[in-house]
Design a protein around this motif. Structure first.
Motif, mmCIF file in Angstrom:
data_model
loop_
_atom_site.group_PDB
_atom_site.id
_atom_site.type_symbol
_atom_site.label_atom_id
_atom_site.label_comp_id
_atom_site.label_asym_id
_atom_site.label_seq_id
_atom_site.Cartn_x
_atom_site.Cartn_y
_atom_site.Cartn_z
ATOM 1 N N TRP A 285 0.871 -1.170 0.000
ATOM 2 C CA TRP A 285 0.000 0.000 0.000
ATOM 3 C C TRP A 285 0.909 1.222 0.000
ATOM 4 N N HIS B 136 -4.404 9.414 0.291
ATOM 5 C CA HIS B 136 -4.681 8.240 -0.534
ATOM 6 C C HIS B 136 -3.986 7.028 0.070
ATOM 7 N N THR C 183 -3.172 3.399 -1.787
ATOM 8 C CA THR C 183 -3.298 2.755 -3.082
ATOM 9 C C THR C 183 -2.464 1.483 -3.123
ATOM 10 N N ARG C 184 -3.097 0.402 -3.564
ATOM 11 C CA ARG C 184 -2.395 -0.877 -3.672
ATOM 12 C C ARG C 184 -1.536 -0.875 -4.932
ATOM 13 N N ASP D 223 -2.827 1.663 -10.362
ATOM 14 C CA ASP D 223 -3.947 2.267 -11.070
ATOM 15 C C ASP D 223 -4.007 3.747 -10.701
ATOM 16 N N GLN D 224 -3.704 4.616 -11.680
ATOM 17 C CA GLN D 224 -3.719 6.060 -11.418
ATOM 18 C C GLN D 224 -5.093 6.561 -10.997
ATOM 19 N N THR E 150 -7.283 5.156 -9.170
ATOM 20 C CA THR E 150 -7.497 4.913 -7.741
ATOM 21 C C THR E 150 -6.943 6.070 -6.909
ATOM 22 N N ILE E 151 -5.757 6.536 -7.267
ATOM 23 C CA ILE E 151 -5.171 7.669 -6.542
ATOM 24 C C ILE E 151 -5.989 8.930 -6.792
ATOM 25 N N LYS F 7 -9.097 9.390 -7.735
ATOM 26 C CA LYS F 7 -10.417 9.369 -7.087
ATOM 27 C C LYS F 7 -10.293 9.759 -5.618
ATOM 28 N N GLN F 8 -9.282 9.224 -4.942
ATOM 29 C CA GLN F 8 -9.118 9.521 -3.519
ATOM 30 C C GLN F 8 -8.720 10.982 -3.311
#
Length: 193
Positions: free
Chosen positions: A91, A110, A112-113, A134-135, A137-138, A140-141
């Motif tokens: 993470w 964030h 992010t895995r 996954d960009q 994912t970052i 969005k957070q």
């Protein structure tokens, strides 16, 4: 060495120690120690299709990411060994307190895995850190923490969208596009789905 045969345990242990030292020194922002784990620093960020090659480019990458996320840290999930690499699932976490390329700071956090491949050459030197994530994912957070009901929040959101759009036109690094299928032996072909 066969792709089916792992190196001896002492080699795997040495690789693992180097990778864990590398992670520790990155979090401590001890860039000289981090860079000393490579004979020639080389990062590949697959989500962005970018390469940071050499001491200067990697130091600039460290600088820019720590301006954006000064408290950047990680939590290791799993560590695995392959014939020529150590694979680390982790993470990545941090608080967006500075500009991220063209995206203004949002103050959001964030978690992010990610997966990083630490690749070693035939002389057991670390030659590449290749990172997959996954960009979206970052992003969005980072955007979810903005107060979309306040004028200041809407302004930050607008600037973030403009920054994102400005980043979309970059060409992928050609070093990441020129790939060759592995030699799987006679009569064996990788599946193309």
């Amino acid at each position: 060495m066969s792709r089916f045969t792992l190196p001896a345990e002492d080699i795997l242990r040495a690789r693992e120690k180097l990778v864990l030292d590398h992670f520790r020194d990155e979090v401590a922002q001890n860039w000289d120690a981090t860079l000393s784990t490579f004979p020639h620093p080389h990062y590949e960020l697959i989500a962005q299709m970018t390469v940071h090659d050499g001491d200067g480019e990697v130091r600039e990458y460290y600088h820019d990411t720590r301006i954006a996320f000064p408290d950047q840290d990680h939590e290791v999930i799993a560590l695995r060994h392959t014939v020529d690499a150590v694979v680390v699932e982790f993470w990545l976490l941090g608080t967006h307190l500075g500009p991220l390329v063209k995206i203004p700071p949002t103050g959001s956090t964030h978690r992010t895995r990610m997966t990083a491949y630490f690749i070693f050459d035939e002389n057991e030197r670390l030659v590449t850190e290749r990172i997959y994530f996954d960009q979206l994912t970052i992003l969005k957070q980072l955007l979810s923490g903005i107060d979309k009901l306040s004028p200041g929040g809407l302004l930050t959101l607008g600037r973030a969208v403009v920054g994102l759009l400005a980043m979309t036109g970059a060409e992928p690094d050609p070093r990441l596009l020129d790939t060759t299928p592995p030699d799987l032996g006679e009569g064996e072909r990788p599946c193309a789905h």
